[in-house]
Scaffold this motif. Structure first.
Motif, PDB file in Angstrom:
ATOM      1  N   GLU A 406       0.828  -1.203   0.000  1.00 17.40           N
ATOM      2  CA  GLU A 406       0.000   0.000   0.000  1.00 17.40           C
ATOM      3  C   GLU A 406       0.868   1.260   0.000  1.00 17.40           C
ATOM      4  N   GLU A 407       1.929   1.265   0.799  1.00 13.65           N
ATOM      5  CA  GLU A 407       2.817   2.427   0.847  1.00 13.65           C
ATOM      6  C   GLU A 407       3.480   2.663  -0.512  1.00 13.65           C
ATOM      7  N   VAL A 408       3.929   1.580  -1.157  1.00 19.79           N
ATOM      8  CA  VAL A 408       4.591   1.721  -2.463  1.00 19.79           C
ATOM      9  C   VAL A 408       3.611   2.279  -3.492  1.00 19.79           C
ATOM     10  N   ALA A 409       2.371   1.784  -3.468  1.00 17.99           N
ATOM     11  CA  ALA A 409       1.367   2.281  -4.414  1.00 17.99           C
ATOM     12  C   ALA A 409       1.149   3.780  -4.230  1.00 17.99           C
ATOM     13  N   THR A 410       1.143   4.237  -2.961  1.00 17.55           N
ATOM     14  CA  THR A 410       0.953   5.673  -2.696  1.00 17.55           C
ATOM     15  C   THR A 410       2.191   6.468  -3.096  1.00 17.55           C
ATOM     16  N   LEU A 411       3.356   5.965  -2.779  1.00 14.99           N
ATOM     17  CA  LEU A 411       4.596   6.686  -3.056  1.00 14.99           C
ATOM     18  C   LEU A 411       4.861   6.818  -4.547  1.00 14.99           C
ATOM     19  N   ILE A 446      12.772   7.562   4.628  1.00 10.36           N
ATOM     20  CA  ILE A 446      13.901   6.820   4.048  1.00 10.36           C
ATOM     21  C   ILE A 446      13.863   6.878   2.528  1.00 10.36           C
ATOM     22  N   ILE A 447      12.674   6.713   1.944  1.00 15.58           N
ATOM     23  CA  ILE A 447      12.568   6.756   0.490  1.00 15.58           C
ATOM     24  C   ILE A 447      12.836   8.164  -0.025  1.00 15.58           C
ATOM     25  N   ASP A 448      12.449   9.183   0.730  1.00 20.83           N
ATOM     26  CA  ASP A 448      12.737  10.562   0.342  1.00 20.83           C
ATOM     27  C   ASP A 448      14.257  10.767   0.231  1.00 20.83           C
ATOM     28  N   ASN A 449      15.017  10.215   1.197  1.00 17.29           N
ATOM     29  CA  ASN A 449      16.477  10.292   1.130  1.00 17.29           C
ATOM     30  C   ASN A 449      17.004   9.591  -0.121  1.00 17.29           C
ATOM     31  N   ALA A 450      16.389   8.425  -0.454  1.00 14.22           N
ATOM     32  CA  ALA A 450      16.826   7.683  -1.630  1.00 14.22           C
ATOM     33  C   ALA A 450      16.582   8.484  -2.906  1.00 14.22           C
ATOM     34  N   VAL A 451      15.433   9.169  -2.966  1.00 20.23           N
ATOM     35  CA  VAL A 451      15.136  10.008  -4.149  1.00 20.23           C
ATOM     36  C   VAL A 451      16.182  11.097  -4.309  1.00 20.23           C
ATOM     37  N   TRP A 452      16.503  11.787  -3.211  1.00 17.85           N
ATOM     38  CA  TRP A 452      17.512  12.846  -3.278  1.00 17.85           C
ATOM     39  C   TRP A 452      18.883  12.286  -3.664  1.00 17.85           C
ATOM     40  N   ALA A 453      19.211  11.088  -3.173  1.00 19.59           N
ATOM     41  CA  ALA A 453      20.496  10.476  -3.505  1.00 19.59           C
ATOM     42  C   ALA A 453      20.603  10.190  -4.999  1.00 19.59           C
ATOM     43  N   ILE A 454      19.505   9.735  -5.607  1.00 20.75           N
ATOM     44  CA  ILE A 454      19.516   9.474  -7.053  1.00 20.75           C
ATOM     45  C   ILE A 454      19.654  10.780  -7.822  1.00 20.75           C
ATOM     46  N   ARG A 455      18.964  11.825  -7.349  1.00 15.35           N
ATOM     47  CA  ARG A 455      19.094  13.134  -8.011  1.00 15.35           C
ATOM     48  C   ARG A 455      20.521  13.668  -7.906  1.00 15.35           C
ATOM     49  N   ASP A 456      21.131  13.516  -6.717  1.00 16.47           N
ATOM     50  CA  ASP A 456      22.493  14.002  -6.539  1.00 16.47           C
ATOM     51  C   ASP A 456      23.482  13.265  -7.423  1.00 16.47           C
ATOM     52  N   LYS A 476      12.080  -8.473   8.358  1.00 16.36           N
ATOM     53  CA  LYS A 476      13.157  -7.701   7.763  1.00 16.36           C
ATOM     54  C   LYS A 476      12.611  -6.816   6.641  1.00 16.36           C
ATOM     55  N   ILE A 477      13.048  -5.564   6.649  1.00 18.18           N
ATOM     56  CA  ILE A 477      12.704  -4.616   5.573  1.00 18.18           C
ATOM     57  C   ILE A 477      14.014  -4.033   5.058  1.00 18.18           C
ATOM     58  N   GLU A 478      14.152  -3.988   3.741  1.00 13.14           N
ATOM     59  CA  GLU A 478      15.374  -3.453   3.140  1.00 13.14           C
ATOM     60  C   GLU A 478      15.002  -2.473   2.043  1.00 13.14           C
ATOM     61  N   ILE A 479      15.520  -1.242   2.144  1.00 11.22           N
ATOM     62  CA  ILE A 479      15.290  -0.202   1.130  1.00 11.22           C
ATOM     63  C   ILE A 479      16.638   0.113   0.500  1.00 11.22           C
ATOM     64  N   SER A 480      16.789  -0.211  -0.773  1.00 16.21           N
ATOM     65  CA  SER A 480      18.063  -0.001  -1.464  1.00 16.21           C
ATOM     66  C   SER A 480      17.872   0.954  -2.632  1.00 16.21           C
ATOM     67  N   ASP A 481      18.907   1.754  -2.902  1.00 19.37           N
ATOM     68  CA  ASP A 481      18.869   2.672  -4.041  1.00 19.37           C
ATOM     69  C   ASP A 481      20.220   2.646  -4.746  1.00 19.37           C
ATOM     70  N   ASP A 482      20.239   3.142  -5.975  1.00 21.04           N
ATOM     71  CA  ASP A 482      21.488   3.223  -6.734  1.00 21.04           C
ATOM     72  C   ASP A 482      21.909   4.676  -6.890  1.00 21.04           C
ATOM     73  N   GLY A 483      21.728   5.438  -5.812  1.00 17.06           N
ATOM     74  CA  GLY A 483      22.057   6.855  -5.835  1.00 17.06           C
ATOM     75  C   GLY A 483      23.543   7.121  -5.643  1.00 17.06           C
ATOM     76  N   VAL A 484      23.847   8.333  -5.171  1.00 18.38           N
ATOM     77  CA  VAL A 484      25.229   8.792  -5.095  1.00 18.38           C
ATOM     78  C   VAL A 484      26.025   8.060  -4.013  1.00 18.38           C
ATOM     79  N   GLY A 485      25.358   7.519  -2.998  1.00 16.88           N
ATOM     80  CA  GLY A 485      26.057   6.822  -1.915  1.00 16.88           C
ATOM     81  C   GLY A 485      26.735   7.788  -0.957  1.00 16.88           C
ATOM     82  N   MET A 486      27.332   7.223   0.095  1.00 19.71           N
ATOM     83  CA  MET A 486      27.963   8.048   1.134  1.00 19.71           C
ATOM     84  C   MET A 486      29.358   7.529   1.452  1.00 19.71           C
ATOM     85  N   GLU A 487      30.231   8.437   1.821  1.00 19.27           N
ATOM     86  CA  GLU A 487      31.529   8.057   2.363  1.00 19.27           C
ATOM     87  C   GLU A 487      31.363   7.662   3.835  1.00 19.27           C
TER      88      GLU A 487
END
Length: 577
Positions: A406-411, A446-456, A476-487
Motif C-alpha cells: 500500500e505504501e509503495v502504491a501511494t509513493l 527513508i525513500i525521500d532520502n533515496a530520491v535525493w540520492a539518485i538526483r544528486d 526484515k525490511i530493506e530499502i536499497s537505491d542506486d544513488g550517489v552513496g555516502m563516504e
C-alpha cells in the motif's frame, strides 16, 4: 590298643581333672591320640571321636611337622617353656598352639599328657605388628616430608627428610630429647601438653619449627598413634609450608596493591563518569547549537528573501501611491483646467522615471517568492515539531506485506520522473504488532532520502527497491537505491539530528533521525545503514514478529502494485530529508 589309664592305674583322677580344664588337653600313647577334651576336639575341627582317637598326633599338625612323627611328643616334653606348633590349616581357625607336657612322672612310659594354649591371635598380632613396623620403617625412610617417631614424648627416630628440614647431618643428636624441643618457644608448652590429643585432629596443625642453625620454618603437623588407644608410641609428620606462606604473604601484598589500584580505578571511573556527564551536557548544548544553526541556516534565506521583497513592495506601494494620489487630484478637479494637461504630463513623466512597467511586472514575482519563503519556513517549523514529537501512536496488528504494498502504491504517485520504485514481498503474511502509521512515516523519510540520492548522482534513471521477508523471529525490511552513496565519515553521522550535506532549501537533515526513533524507540526494532560512494545505499530494518495467537485473524490484502514508474518532474515525496 591297651592303654594303661583304666581304673586301678592310679592316675585317673588327676587326668580326668585335667581334661575338664578350659584349655587344650590331649593324651597320647606311643604317638597316637587316646583321649581329648572338648577344647582339643574343637581345635581338631570337631571331628568325631572315632576319627581322632587312635590317630597319630602328628597327623593333626601342619606339613612342616609330619617328618618328626612320634618324636614331636619327645620334643614337647623336653621344652620346659613350651613348644609352639602349627595345626593343619584345614582343621579349624586354631592355627597355633603352645604345648606343654605335664604329669610326665605320673604316667606310664610312652604316655604323654599334652596341655596347650591357643596362641593364634597372639601370633597374628605379632605378625601384624611386625608388618606394621616394617611399613612404618618404609614410610619413615621414604617419606618426602619430615617424619618423627615418638615414645613417651621422647624422640626415637627421624627420617632423612626430617634431617634435611632440621639441617643436621645426624638425627641422633635429637635422640632421647623431648619432641616439643623441636619447636619454637611459643609452641613448646602446647605440644608437650596436648601431643596425645593431637591424634584426634584431622586438620593439620600449623606450627613453627626451630632448626639446628637457629632459623625458623613454618610446618603443618599431624600426629598418629602406633599403639592404638594407649598413645605412647606416636608418629608425627611435618610438611614444610614456608614457601606457601611466603607466597601467601606475597599474594596478600599483591592483593593489597591491587585493592589500592582498584580504588584508584574506581576513583578514575567516578571522575570519568562525571566527565561523561559534563560531556553529555556539552553534547546536548552542541546538539542544540547544531539544531539552532540548522534552523537558522534553513530559515535565513527565505527570511532574507521576504525582507528584500517586502522592502521592494513597500517602495512600489509608496511610488504607486504618489502616482495614484496625483491622478486622484486631477480627477477631482483640484487642479486648474488650464494646468490639467501639464499636470498629466508631469505624472506620466514621473511614472516613466519610476519604471512603472517594471514595478507592475516584478511585484507579482516578489509576492510569489515571499509565499514560497513562507512555505519553506512552515516546512521547517513542521520538521521541528516532528522531531520533538513524543506522543504514543496507535498500536495495531497488521500484515507487513500488505502495508508495504500500500505504501509503495501511494509513493509511486508522488515519485519523481525517471525513478523506478520496486516492491518485493512474500506471498505468506508477515504479522507485526506496532505503530503502523509511524512506521509508514519512517518509510517515507527513508525513500525521500533515496530520491535525493539518485538526483544528486545526476542520473537520468534510477531505482529504489523495497523488500520484506521473515527471518528467525523477526521481520526484515530493506530499502536499497542506486544513488550517489555516502563516504564512511558521512555514514557515521547518518542518524545525527539535523545532519545534512545538502544546500539550504533541500532538507534539514532529520529524516533518518526520526526514522531511527520510530523504529527503535517506538517499535522495538533496529535500523542500520550501509553505503558505498558512487554505488548506492541500503537501509536495513528489523522488527519483532507478532505472536501467532495474536495474528490468527490477520490476512494479506490483495493490492495491485503497478510495475511502471511515473511521477511529477520536480516534486519530491516530503522534502524533509
Amino acid at each position: 590298643m591297651n592303654v594303661p589309664i583304666k581304673a586301678g592305674a592310679g592316675i585317673l583322677d588327676p587326668i580326668e581333672l585335667l581334661i575338664t580344664l578350659p584349655a587344650f588337653v590331649c593324651i597320647c600313647f606311643k604317638g597316637d591320640v587316646v583321649a581329648v577334651n572338648k577344647h582339643a576336639r574343637k581345635a581338631f575341627g570337631n571331628l568325631p571321636q572315632d576319627q581322632i582317637v587312635g590317630q597319630p598326633f602328628v597327623s593333626f599338625l601342619s606339613n612342616d611337622y609330619q617328618a618328626f612323627g612320634a618324636e614331636i611328643l619327645d620334643m614337647v616334653s623336653e621344652e620346659t617353656n613350651g613348644l609352639q606348633v602349627k595345626l593343619a590349616p584345614e582343621l579349624s581357625d586354631v592355627s597355633d598352639l603352645e604345648l606343654f607336657c605335664v604329669m610326665a612322672d605320673r604316667v606310664p612310659e610312652g604316655m604323654y599328657v599334652l596341655y596347650g594354649n591357643d596362641i593364634t591371635a597372639k601370633i597374628r598380632n605379632s605378625k601384624d605388628l611386625q608388618q606394621g613396623e616394617a611399613r612404618y620403617r618404609t614410610i619413615l625412610s621414604g617419606n618426602t616430608g619430615m617424619t618423627c617417631e615418638i615414645r613417651d614424648g621422647m624422640i626415637v627416630d627421624i627420617n632423612p627428610a626430617g634431617q634435611a628440614l632440621l639441617r643436621v647431618v645426624d638425627w641422633q643428636v635429637y635422640e632421647g630429647k623431648g619432641f616439643s624441643t623441636l619447636f619454637h618457644g611459643e609452641y613448646q608448652d602446647l605440644i608437650a601438653s596436648e601431643l596425645e590429643s593431637l591424634c584426634d585432629e584431622t586438620t593439620p596443625l600449623p606450627v613453627r619449627m626451630l632448626r639446628s642453625d637457629g632459623t625458623v620454618c613454618d610446618v603443618e603437623m599431624t600426629v598418629a598413634s602406633l599403639d592404638g588407644k594407649q598413645r605412647k608410641h606416636l608418629m608425627a609428620q611435618m610438611h614444610d609450608i614456608s614457601i606457601q606462606n611466603t607466597a601467601l604473604r606475597d599474594l596478600r601484598s599483591v592483593n593489597d596493591e591491587l585493592t589500592q589500584q582498584l580504588a584508584r580505578v574506581q576513583e578514575q571511573q567516578e571522575m570519568l563518569q562525571e566527565a561523561n556527564v559534563k560531556l553529555a551536557r556539552v553534547s546536548k548544548l552542541e546538539a542544540v547549537g547544531t539544531f539552532a544553526f540548522g534552523i537558522a541556516h534553513e530559515m535565513n534565506s527565505p527570511i532574507q528573501t521576504l525582507s528584500s521583497n517586502l522592502d521592494f513592495l513597500q517602495s512600489c506601494v509608496s511610488d504607486m501611491g504618489n502616482i495614484v494620489e496625483r491622478y486622484g487630484q486631477i480627477v477631482q478637479g483640484e487642479t486648474d483646467s488650464g494646468a490639467v494637461l501639464q499636470e498629466l504630463r508631469s505624472v506620466q513623466e514621473n511614472a516613466k522615471k519610476l519604471n512603472i512597467d517594471y514595478l507592475l511586472d516584478d511585484a507579482p514575482k516578489a509576492i510569489e517568492e515571499s509565499k514560497q519563503g513562507v512555505s519553506h519556513i512552515s516546512l521547517v517549523v513542521k520538521a521541528m515539531r516532528d522531531f520533538t514529537r513524543r506522543n504514543e501512536g496507535e498500536t495495531t496488528l497488521f500484515d507487513l506485506n500488505t502495508f508495504i504494498a500500500e505504501e509503495v502504491a501511494t509513493l509511486r504517485r508522488n515519485c519523481a520522473a525517471g525513478i523506478e520504485l520496486g516492491c518485493q514481498v512474500e506471498a505468506a503474511p508477515i504479522h507485526l504488532m506496532g505503530e503502523k502509521a509511524e512506521l509508514g512515516r519512517a518509510l517515507r523519510y527513508i525513500i525521500d532520502n533515496a530520491v535525493w540520492a539518485i538526483r544528486d548522482a545526476e542520473k537520468e534513471n534510477g531505482s529504489i527497491t523495497i523488500s520484506a521477508w521473515a527471518d528467525s523471529g523477526s521481520a526484515k525490511i530493506e530499502i536499497s537505491d542506486d544513488g550517489v552513496g555516502m563516504e564512511q565519515e558521512t555514514l557515521n553521522q547518518a542518524f545525527d539530528p539535523f545532519f545534512t550535506t545538502r544546500e539550504v532549501g533541500r532538507g534539514i537533515g532529520q529524516g533518518l533521525t526520526i526514522a531511527h526513533h520510530i523504529v527503535k524507540e517506538r517499535n522495538g526494532g533496529d535500523i542500520e545503514v550501509s553505503s558505498s560512494k558512487g554505488v548506492g545505499t541500503v537501509v536495513s530494518i528489523s522488527l519483532p514478529l507478532a505472536d501467532t495467537a495474536e495474528s490468527d485473524d490477520a490476512s494479506v490484502a490483495d493490492v495491485d502494485v503497478p510495475d511502471d514508474s511515473f511521477g511529477v518532474d520536480s516534486k519530491t515525496i516530503l522534502g524533509l530529508a
